[in-house]
Write an enzyme that holds these catalytic residues in place. Structure first.
Site, mmCIF file in Angstrom:
data_model
loop_
_atom_site.group_PDB
_atom_site.id
_atom_site.type_symbol
_atom_site.label_atom_id
_atom_site.label_comp_id
_atom_site.label_asym_id
_atom_site.label_seq_id
_atom_site.Cartn_x
_atom_site.Cartn_y
_atom_site.Cartn_z
ATOM 1 N N SER A 1 0.845 -1.197 0.000
ATOM 2 C CA SER A 1 0.000 0.000 0.000
ATOM 3 C C SER A 1 0.884 1.252 0.000
ATOM 4 O O SER A 1 1.678 1.429 -0.918
ATOM 5 C CB SER A 1 -0.957 -0.038 1.198
ATOM 6 O OG SER A 1 -1.981 0.914 1.058
ATOM 7 N N ASP B 1 -9.881 -3.459 -5.477
ATOM 8 C CA ASP B 1 -9.243 -2.663 -4.430
ATOM 9 C C ASP B 1 -9.863 -1.260 -4.375
ATOM 10 O O ASP B 1 -9.901 -0.546 -5.379
ATOM 11 C CB ASP B 1 -7.740 -2.558 -4.695
ATOM 12 C CG ASP B 1 -6.945 -2.098 -3.488
ATOM 13 O OD1 ASP B 1 -7.493 -1.337 -2.664
ATOM 14 O OD2 ASP B 1 -5.777 -2.501 -3.372
ATOM 15 N N HIS C 1 -8.212 -4.741 -1.458
ATOM 16 C CA HIS C 1 -6.951 -4.279 -0.879
ATOM 17 C C HIS C 1 -6.339 -5.291 0.075
ATOM 18 O O HIS C 1 -5.121 -5.421 0.156
ATOM 19 C CB HIS C 1 -7.213 -2.968 -0.137
ATOM 20 C CG HIS C 1 -5.977 -2.175 0.145
ATOM 21 N ND1 HIS C 1 -5.177 -1.653 -0.848
ATOM 22 C CD2 HIS C 1 -5.397 -1.806 1.321
ATOM 23 C CE1 HIS C 1 -4.170 -0.989 -0.301
ATOM 24 N NE2 HIS C 1 -4.275 -1.068 0.995
#
Length: 686
Positions: free
Chosen positions: A538, A623, A658
């Protein structure tokens, strides 16, 4: 060199992006359309290429998965906690991927009541997530949120715990969490904007009424803020919390009067951060007011909640970060951090005692855990270290007796924590700042430069990565790897200033700190560039992307998971989820100064013709945090620019978001894939 297998080549469709009279050409902007079948075809082609390249070690990857899975106790359950007369338990069963939620009335000897079996609920879904369980005060109903896509957009429902019936009215586009008023029939919940997924509205629902009739209670107009609602631990107040990166605002309402109006606690002042907890006729406030960079504790009367009435209880300290508090009937528990280490402080309200729990280590994590009961002298906390599996502990704050309720079992007959060593070392950044690194390895390694080292970091949002134990990680340690966490600026490991020095116009400190840590482990002969690997996900994937543009020669290979790499284009698009709420973290590129600075480090914009290390990139089609097209575009551009023959792999989970796969063992497969990638580069295949 990868013989006989040709990587996919994304079409070049140039698009000119203009801001501040600056032109950027984006050849892969077209990938920003998940409805486009050419996009899906490209992602599938990359997945096919990934499978072809990794096929040679697929059996080893499978054995890694089985090895990791074998260490985990399949028939496991959480330590029960008591709330409002019931003991709540989460159980896992052999061969099942998802949790089962249970409760028992009064004592643990009483029969179980099944709340949810997620294994049944997940049938027919590639992805499943249950969140936000909220039981009504009379214990007869439960609200819950479900996501079956992975986009963190939850459908809220209510279930009767008397009849086991789930009511038909389902509320879409919620955060998944809800809060009951004390009348057992009024439920408050938070809704997300359908496009940006910003949590912006609080609604009130009356049990038995249609969701279409729900009342809008609060709307957060400022698109840099999100909103949520919860109940105070004292159960007296419903609290609406408005939050942004650097500003908070709260509204309160007596939970006995849900139809009354919420009252503002302290109106927002840019830069004023605070959180509130209720006790007796007072509110206790953790805040940075009056320049308290590391936060301080204040209090105020229920009826006088404005800033002018707040009085200091624990003053600001330059060397101690005040992270949080837990309020009990007789005790105040304070979570602090100094010199990077967690501390738990316990104070009696009457002032007769004030002491710390003792911890003797430099690579440990300690934290207060599930403490939902107000009238108890028992503090539950967790502890683990890089060499020590996690424990759940009940501590009697009166007698100071400690009861270990559960220790994480590592189901490996060869595992002995005494076979591993950990240490904390300090690298020196370019500006002279000392940057800590927590490391763990199997005893007996030699500092001769030949050890493979996996260096991990995150470094954003003030989120601190504490040193922690991982049974999965043993698959690396037992094969000679050193695992290291670089506590770079951008987190809060060394206090709030550590965060402030790694954001906005100082963001590049995060990347140069990581490079300094990389150079340190090489200089000290833990490893060499032929055996150094980097990992981040991330915002940590942004770090990886920036670092390999800046110093690719330091690494043999890197893994960037769901990486935020197209910083400039994303932050210029306020229709993308999370963008507006992140201006105070990264800067708003509509301001030319921030635009110019971001452009100097945005990984996608700084790809150049040079050699890069071996690279594995992962993403999820659904995501909501980092859109799939960022890593897809980045890989396409890297393919066009890189001057080496090293591996460049993109794997897209076409059924997740995600967080990756939702099942506990399916998620392990992703770990096994990453580890197999690293071990193959080290020519370790057993």
């Amino acid at each position: 060199m990868i013989p006989n297998i040709q990587p996919p080549k994304a079409n070049l469709i140039p698009k000119t992006l203009i801001a501040h009279n600056d032109e950027r050409q984006d050849d892969y902007f077209w990938l920003n359309d998940r409805e486009n079948q050419d996009v899906i075809a490209y992602l599938n082609a990359e997945n096919d290429y990934y499978e072809a390249v990794t096929s040679k070690y697929k059996s080893f990857e499978n054995s890694l998965f089985e090895e990791m899975k074998a260490r985990i106790k399949e028939d496991d359950q959480s330590v029960p906690y008591k709330y409002n007369g019931y003991w709540y338990i989460v159980r896992y069963e052999i061969g099942k991927d998802y949790p089962i939620y249970l409760r028992k009335k009064d004592t643990l000897e009483n029969p179980e009541e099944l709340l949810f079996d997620c294994n049944v609920m997940a049938e027919g879904h590639d992805y499943f997530k249950l969140v936000g369980l909220s039981v009504s005060p009379d214990n007869t109903m439960i609200a819950f949120g479900v996501d079956t896509i992975g986009r963190r957009n939850y459908t809220l429902q209510i279930k009767s715990l008397l009849t086991d019936e789930t009511f038909s009215d389902a509320i879409e586009n919620t955060t998944g969490s809800a809060t009951w008023a004390n009348d057992n029939k009024t439920l408050f919940y938070t809704v997300k904007d359908g496009k940006t997924l910003r949590s912006d509205k609080v609604f009130k629902h009356q049990l038995g009424s249609a969701s279409a009739d729900d009342t809008l209670v609060f709307y957060e107009e400022d698109d840099t803020f999100g909103v949520t609602i919860y109940k105070s631990k004292s159960k007296k107040y419903l609290i609406i919390a408005c939050y942004s990166t650097m500003t908070n605002e709260y509204y309160i309402l007596n939970a006995d009067t849900p139809d009354a109006d919420f009252k503002i606690f302290q109106e927002r002042i840019r830069g004023l951060e605070y959180s509130i907890a209720h006790y007796k006729d007072q509110f206790y406030i953790v805040t940075n007011a009056d320049g308290a960079v590391n936060f301080k504790l204040m209090k105020t009367a229920e009826e006088q909640t404005k800033l002018m009435y707040w009085t200091e209880i624990i003053p600001h300290r330059d060397d101690v970060l005040l992270e949080d508090i837990d309020i009990f009937k007789n005790f105040l528990v304070i979570s602090e951090r100094s010199n990077g280490l967690n501390h738990i402080r316990i104070k009696r309200w009457d002032g007769t005692e004030d002491y710390y729990l003792p911890f003797n280590n430099e690579t440990y994590t300690a934290y207060t855990s599930t403490n939902v009961e107000f009238d108890t002298d028992i503090l539950r906390y967790g502890y683990n270290a890089m060499t020590t599996p996690s424990s759940s502990i009940d501590f009697n704050m009166v007698t100071k007796e400690k009861t270990i309720l559960k220790e994480q079992e590592v189901l490996d007959p060869n595992f002995d924590k005494n076979n591993y060593a950990s240490e904390r070392v300090w690298a020196t950044a370019d500006d002279g700042t000392k940057v800590p690194i927590s490391m763990v390895y199997k005893k007996g390694i030699k500092k001769d430069g030949t050890n493979p080292v996996l260096l991990y970091a995150y470094g954003s949002y003030g989120h601190t990565i504490d040193p922690y134990f991982s049974s999965i990680r043993l698959s690396l340690l037992d094969r000679g790897f050193v695992y290291a966490i670089a506590h770079v600026r951008g987190g809060e490991y060394l206090g709030r200033r550590w965060y402030e020095e790694g954001k906005l116009m100082q963001k590049k400190n995060t990347f140069t700190d990581f490079i300094a840590c990389s150079k340190y482990v090489i200089a000290k002969n833990y490893t060499s560039p032929d055996h150094l690997y980097a990992l981040g996900g991330s915002a940590g994937g942004l770090l990886i992307g920036a670092v390999i543009n800046m110093a690719p020669e330091l690494y043999k290979g890197v893994i960037a998971a769901v990486p935020f790499v197209d910083v400039l284009t994303t932050m210029l698009d306020d229709t993308i989820p999370l963008t507006t709420g992140e201006y105070d973290e990264w800067g708003n590129p509509n301001d030319k100064a921030f635009y110019d600075y971001m452009k100097t480090y945005s990984p996608y914009d700084n790809v150049k013709k040079q050699d890069y290390p071996h690279i594995l990139v992962t993403t999820g089609l659904h995501d909501s945090q980092v859109q799939y097209w960022e890593p897809a575009k980045w890989v396409a551009k890297l393919r066009a620019f890189k001057t080496d023959s090293n591996k460049l792999l993109l794997k897209t989970n076409m059924k997740a978001g995600h967080g990756g796969a939702s099942g506990r063992f399916e998620a392990l497969r992703e770990d096994a894939e990453e580890y197999a990638f690293l071990l193959d580069l080290e020519n370790i295949d057993a």
